[in-house]
Scaffold this motif. Structure first.
Motif, PDB file in Angstrom:
ATOM      1  N   PHE A  52       1.095  -1.428   0.105  1.00 17.25           N
ATOM      2  CA  PHE A  52      -0.077  -0.097  -0.075  1.00 17.25           C
ATOM      3  C   PHE A  52       0.834   1.336   0.034  1.00 17.25           C
ATOM      4  O   PHE A  52       0.614   2.201  -0.660  1.00 17.25           O
ATOM      5  CB  PHE A  52      -0.990  -0.196   1.142  1.00 17.25           C
ATOM      6  CG  PHE A  52      -1.942  -1.147   1.281  1.00 17.25           C
ATOM      7  CD1 PHE A  52      -2.757  -1.655   0.073  1.00 17.25           C
ATOM      8  CD2 PHE A  52      -2.118  -1.812   2.042  1.00 17.25           C
ATOM      9  CE1 PHE A  52      -3.895  -2.450   0.171  1.00 17.25           C
ATOM     10  CE2 PHE A  52      -3.090  -2.809   2.484  1.00 17.25           C
ATOM     11  CZ  PHE A  52      -3.955  -3.168   1.041  1.00 17.25           C
ATOM     12  N   ASP A  53       1.995   1.291   0.702  1.00 18.27           N
ATOM     13  CA  ASP A  53       2.625   2.405   0.631  1.00 18.27           C
ATOM     14  C   ASP A  53       4.016   2.457  -0.129  1.00 18.27           C
ATOM     15  O   ASP A  53       4.897   3.256  -0.265  1.00 18.27           O
ATOM     16  CB  ASP A  53       3.290   2.695   2.227  1.00 18.27           C
ATOM     17  CG  ASP A  53       2.040   3.064   3.085  1.00 18.27           C
ATOM     18  OD1 ASP A  53       1.205   3.878   2.434  1.00 18.27           O
ATOM     19  OD2 ASP A  53       1.807   2.744   4.336  1.00 18.27           O
ATOM     20  N   HIS A  54       4.201   1.065  -0.842  1.00 22.78           N
ATOM     21  CA  HIS A  54       5.277   0.988  -1.930  1.00 22.78           C
ATOM     22  C   HIS A  54       6.921   1.177  -1.189  1.00 22.78           C
ATOM     23  O   HIS A  54       7.491   1.945  -1.862  1.00 22.78           O
ATOM     24  CB  HIS A  54       5.076   1.871  -2.810  1.00 22.78           C
ATOM     25  CG  HIS A  54       3.634   1.758  -3.420  1.00 22.78           C
ATOM     26  ND1 HIS A  54       3.141   0.640  -4.003  1.00 22.78           N
ATOM     27  CD2 HIS A  54       2.534   2.556  -3.350  1.00 22.78           C
ATOM     28  CE1 HIS A  54       1.855   1.035  -4.432  1.00 22.78           C
ATOM     29  NE2 HIS A  54       1.554   2.126  -4.017  1.00 22.78           N
ATOM     30  N   VAL A  55       6.958   0.695  -0.177  1.00 24.99           N
ATOM     31  CA  VAL A  55       8.274   0.498   0.726  1.00 24.99           C
ATOM     32  C   VAL A  55       8.623  -0.413   1.493  1.00 24.99           C
ATOM     33  O   VAL A  55       7.648  -1.318   1.956  1.00 24.99           O
ATOM     34  CB  VAL A  55       8.089   2.100   1.792  1.00 24.99           C
ATOM     35  CG1 VAL A  55       7.181   1.792   2.706  1.00 24.99           C
ATOM     36  CG2 VAL A  55       9.586   2.066   2.229  1.00 24.99           C
ATOM     37  N   ALA A  56       9.949  -0.874   1.228  1.00 21.08           N
ATOM     38  CA  ALA A  56      10.231  -2.227   1.798  1.00 21.08           C
ATOM     39  C   ALA A  56      10.760  -1.468   3.253  1.00 21.08           C
ATOM     40  O   ALA A  56      12.000  -1.047   3.152  1.00 21.08           O
ATOM     41  CB  ALA A  56      11.229  -2.929   1.198  1.00 21.08           C
ATOM     42  N   LEU A  57      10.447  -2.109   4.372  1.00 21.88           N
ATOM     43  CA  LEU A  57      11.050  -1.459   5.743  1.00 21.88           C
ATOM     44  C   LEU A  57      11.914  -2.547   6.369  1.00 21.88           C
ATOM     45  O   LEU A  57      11.224  -3.829   6.673  1.00 21.88           O
ATOM     46  CB  LEU A  57       9.971  -0.912   6.652  1.00 21.88           C
ATOM     47  CG  LEU A  57       9.150   0.066   6.183  1.00 21.88           C
ATOM     48  CD1 LEU A  57       7.764   0.208   7.099  1.00 21.88           C
ATOM     49  CD2 LEU A  57       9.997   1.457   6.021  1.00 21.88           C
ATOM     50  N   ALA A  58      12.924  -2.126   6.563  1.00 16.93           N
ATOM     51  CA  ALA A  58      13.856  -3.242   7.430  1.00 16.93           C
ATOM     52  C   ALA A  58      13.434  -3.256   8.777  1.00 16.93           C
ATOM     53  O   ALA A  58      13.427  -3.932   9.717  1.00 16.93           O
ATOM     54  CB  ALA A  58      15.206  -2.754   7.395  1.00 16.93           C
ATOM     55  N   SER A  59      13.132  -2.006   9.369  1.00 16.10           N
ATOM     56  CA  SER A  59      12.319  -1.756  10.845  1.00 16.10           C
ATOM     57  C   SER A  59      11.378  -0.863  10.846  1.00 16.10           C
ATOM     58  O   SER A  59      11.345   0.317   9.978  1.00 16.10           O
ATOM     59  CB  SER A  59      13.566  -1.222  11.708  1.00 16.10           C
ATOM     60  OG  SER A  59      13.232  -0.481  13.075  1.00 16.10           O
ATOM     61  N   LEU A  60      10.324  -1.177  11.717  1.00 14.59           N
ATOM     62  CA  LEU A  60       9.077  -0.341  11.791  1.00 14.59           C
ATOM     63  C   LEU A  60       9.292   0.712  12.616  1.00 14.59           C
ATOM     64  O   LEU A  60       8.588   1.794  12.382  1.00 14.59           O
ATOM     65  CB  LEU A  60       8.154  -1.256  12.065  1.00 14.59           C
ATOM     66  CG  LEU A  60       7.767  -2.511  11.359  1.00 14.59           C
ATOM     67  CD1 LEU A  60       6.716  -3.369  11.748  1.00 14.59           C
ATOM     68  CD2 LEU A  60       6.996  -2.064  10.089  1.00 14.59           C
ATOM     69  N   ALA A  61      10.270   0.954  13.335  1.00 18.53           N
ATOM     70  CA  ALA A  61      10.407   1.924  14.508  1.00 18.53           C
ATOM     71  C   ALA A  61      11.076   2.959  13.911  1.00 18.53           C
ATOM     72  O   ALA A  61      12.148   2.765  13.275  1.00 18.53           O
ATOM     73  CB  ALA A  61      10.936   1.371  15.766  1.00 18.53           C
ATOM     74  N   VAL A  62      10.676   4.210  14.262  1.00 19.42           N
ATOM     75  CA  VAL A  62      11.335   5.305  14.026  1.00 19.42           C
ATOM     76  C   VAL A  62      12.712   5.556  15.136  1.00 19.42           C
ATOM     77  O   VAL A  62      12.455   5.573  16.442  1.00 19.42           O
ATOM     78  CB  VAL A  62      10.544   6.559  13.920  1.00 19.42           C
ATOM     79  CG1 VAL A  62      11.432   8.127  14.209  1.00 19.42           C
ATOM     80  CG2 VAL A  62       9.429   6.816  12.975  1.00 19.42           C
ATOM     81  N   THR A  63      13.767   5.904  14.654  1.00 20.29           N
ATOM     82  CA  THR A  63      14.874   5.880  15.496  1.00 20.29           C
ATOM     83  C   THR A  63      14.986   7.214  16.046  1.00 20.29           C
ATOM     84  O   THR A  63      14.622   8.245  15.431  1.00 20.29           O
ATOM     85  CB  THR A  63      16.274   5.470  14.735  1.00 20.29           C
ATOM     86  OG1 THR A  63      16.421   6.217  13.522  1.00 20.29           O
ATOM     87  CG2 THR A  63      16.166   4.049  14.292  1.00 20.29           C
ATOM     88  N   GLU A  64      15.842   7.618  16.972  1.00 21.75           N
ATOM     89  CA  GLU A  64      16.363   8.663  17.533  1.00 21.75           C
ATOM     90  C   GLU A  64      17.087   9.685  16.488  1.00 21.75           C
ATOM     91  O   GLU A  64      16.973  10.906  16.411  1.00 21.75           O
ATOM     92  CB  GLU A  64      17.064   8.631  19.004  1.00 21.75           C
ATOM     93  CG  GLU A  64      17.366   9.823  19.573  1.00 21.75           C
ATOM     94  CD  GLU A  64      16.203  10.681  20.000  1.00 21.75           C
ATOM     95  OE1 GLU A  64      16.060  11.780  20.144  1.00 21.75           O
ATOM     96  OE2 GLU A  64      15.301   9.925  20.377  1.00 21.75           O
ATOM     97  N   ALA A  65      18.034   9.063  15.724  1.00 21.57           N
ATOM     98  CA  ALA A  65      18.606   9.493  14.763  1.00 21.57           C
ATOM     99  C   ALA A  65      17.470  10.204  13.554  1.00 21.57           C
ATOM    100  O   ALA A  65      18.024  11.352  13.079  1.00 21.57           O
ATOM    101  CB  ALA A  65      19.717   8.633  14.056  1.00 21.57           C
ATOM    102  N   GLU A  66      16.604   9.365  13.492  1.00 26.13           N
ATOM    103  CA  GLU A  66      15.807   9.973  12.335  1.00 26.13           C
ATOM    104  C   GLU A  66      14.697  11.119  12.691  1.00 26.13           C
ATOM    105  O   GLU A  66      14.589  12.186  12.006  1.00 26.13           O
ATOM    106  CB  GLU A  66      14.629   8.884  12.152  1.00 26.13           C
ATOM    107  CG  GLU A  66      15.421   7.762  11.028  1.00 26.13           C
ATOM    108  CD  GLU A  66      14.279   6.748  10.859  1.00 26.13           C
ATOM    109  OE1 GLU A  66      14.145   6.229   9.646  1.00 26.13           O
ATOM    110  OE2 GLU A  66      13.809   5.891  12.048  1.00 26.13           O
TER     111      GLU A  66
END
Length: 427
Positions: A52-66
């Motif tokens: 649906f969002d056309h993205v392959a995600l290695a991790s679902l969580a947003v990191t502090e660095a992001e």
């Protein structure tokens, strides 16, 4: 926009109808995605993010660095605006705190309530055609004031796996605990059931498209609470001959640009105002970047001419709008007669946009006529009221026999006995 002049009461039901959508196939799709997420957790979530969002995600969580990176991408001016809005929202909701009092209903019988925060809440923030970072403030500020221990936020990523930086900045300002790159039905399922990455929450808040709304309603039937049932966004404007036609048109269009299934309604007692607003809508529509979306929404919308202000107010109460703007000379008197509305804006300068962003009131509101029975999100939405009572020996003497009689009349003998053994102990 459809123009309706002097409708009879029997026509009001048709005027108040929202756009109808066939939800049969949608509900089937939603239930399938939810079942997959319940059974397969993160694996299913990643699959639907790809689909649906056309993205392959290695991790679902947003990191502090992001989050730190996002802060460099948002201008200081916008950060200041977000901070100002957050301060006002916090101030307005902080004033809603509950103070319980102990009440002696009979000598020896003391009852009271305590407000207790929901420990873990989930916030859904749309991030598609309009990334609603303002909704982060609206949902997270009262959660923090209430004392919710864990605030989980889900919002869809772009095709690079990034969250809109304004959403992340607003989340940091508002104190959100955990942020996940998940959108749509899969986000609702992840928060409702819990996955390897996403904690199960006890209540889900937030707007979304028809799929998100259907998912929220489905999971609320047995797995998690939700803020309210909802549909597409809407506004009703009441305008007399002294209203500012340019302002009215701008208010109608600000709502129409939300989506093609949004609806706007203006009710007026002035033929001249109706014509002026129609011309202003046409003029201002041409200037909008989201012109096509707004134009589609206007197909579902109406300009209504009525005889009196009483009729104007009665029609609004029958419609039960999410947003109600009263742009009349006697707006204070009209406001006293509002029965059904989510949020009300009074006078020429109280545009809906003020409440959507920075006045302090909450913009997460009941739509589709649900304002007849539901409130918008407020501090109580994040709390439970737990009742307490203490009875002394004198309290048992005061109400014990009445309890026995009532329990016996309902043929609940064990209930009667629980009181009887106590009364006997006092003899």
């Amino acid at each position: 926009m459809k123009i309706i002049r002097y409708p009879k009461r029997e026509q009001w039901a048709e005027i108040c109808q929202r756009p109808h959508l066939d939800m049969t196939q949608l509900q089937t799709t939603v239930s399938g995605v939810l079942a997959d997420v319940r059974q397969h957790g993160d694996e299913a979530v990643r699959k639907y993010e790809q689909q649906f969002d056309h993205v392959a995600l290695a991790s679902l969580a947003v990191t502090e660095a992001e989050i730190s990176e996002a802060e460099t991408q948002v201008s200081d001016e916008l950060k200041q605006a977000i901070t100002l809005a957050h301060e006002n929202i916090f101030k307005f909701h902080e004033a809603q705190q509950f103070t319980g009092r102990k009440i002696t209903t009979r000598e020896g019988v003391v009852c009271w309530q305590k407000s207790v925060a929901i420990e873990r809440v989930g916030l859904y923030i749309p991030g598609g055609t309009a990334p609603l970072f303002s909704t982060v403030l609206m949902l997270a500020a009262p959660a923090k004031i209430a004392g919710c221990k864990e605030i989980v936020l889900c919002t869809p990523p772009n095709r690079e796996g990034k969250i809109n930086p304004s959403i992340l900045v607003a989340a940091r300002i508002a104190g959100v605990s955990k942020i996940f790159k998940i959108g749509g039905v899969q986000a609702i399922g992840a928060m409702a059931y819990g996955t390897e990455s996403v904690p199960k929450v006890y209540k889900i808040f937030g707007p979304g498209n028809q799929y998100v709304m259907a998912a929220k309603q489905q999971v609320s039937m047995g797995d998690v609470a939700i803020d309210m049932p909802a549909g597409p966004s809407e506004v009703c404007v009441l305008a007399d001959e002294q209203a500012n036609a340019s302002f009215v048109a701008a208010d109608l269009l600000s709502q129409a640009e939300h989506g093609i299934d949004s609806q706007v309604l203006m009710v007026t007692t002035s033929e001249a105002m109706l014509n002026a607003v129609q011309q202003e809508v046409d003029r201002q529509l041409d200037l909008l970047p989201r012109k096509e979306i707004a134009a589609r929404a206007l197909e579902n919308s109406r300009l209504v001419l009525v005889q009196t202000s009483d009729e104007m107010m009665a029609l609004s109460n029958a419609y039960a709008p999410e947003h109600l703007i009263i742009q009349t000379a006697n707006y204070e008197q009209m406001a006293e007669r509002v029965v059904n509305a989510g949020s009300v804006f009074l006078g020429q300068y109280a545009c809906e946009s003020a409440g959507d962003y920075a006045s302090g009131t909450n913009h997460t509101l009941p739509t589709h006529g649900y304002a007849t029975a539901y409130s918008g999100v407020n501090l109580d939405s994040y709390c439970r009221k737990i009742t307490f009572q203490h009875l002394s020996e004198e309290g048992i003497r005061q109400i014990g026999h009445a309890v026995e009689l009532m329990a016996e009349a309902e043929q609940l003998d064990a209930h009667k006995n629980a009181m009887t053994v106590r009364l006997n102990a006092l003899k």
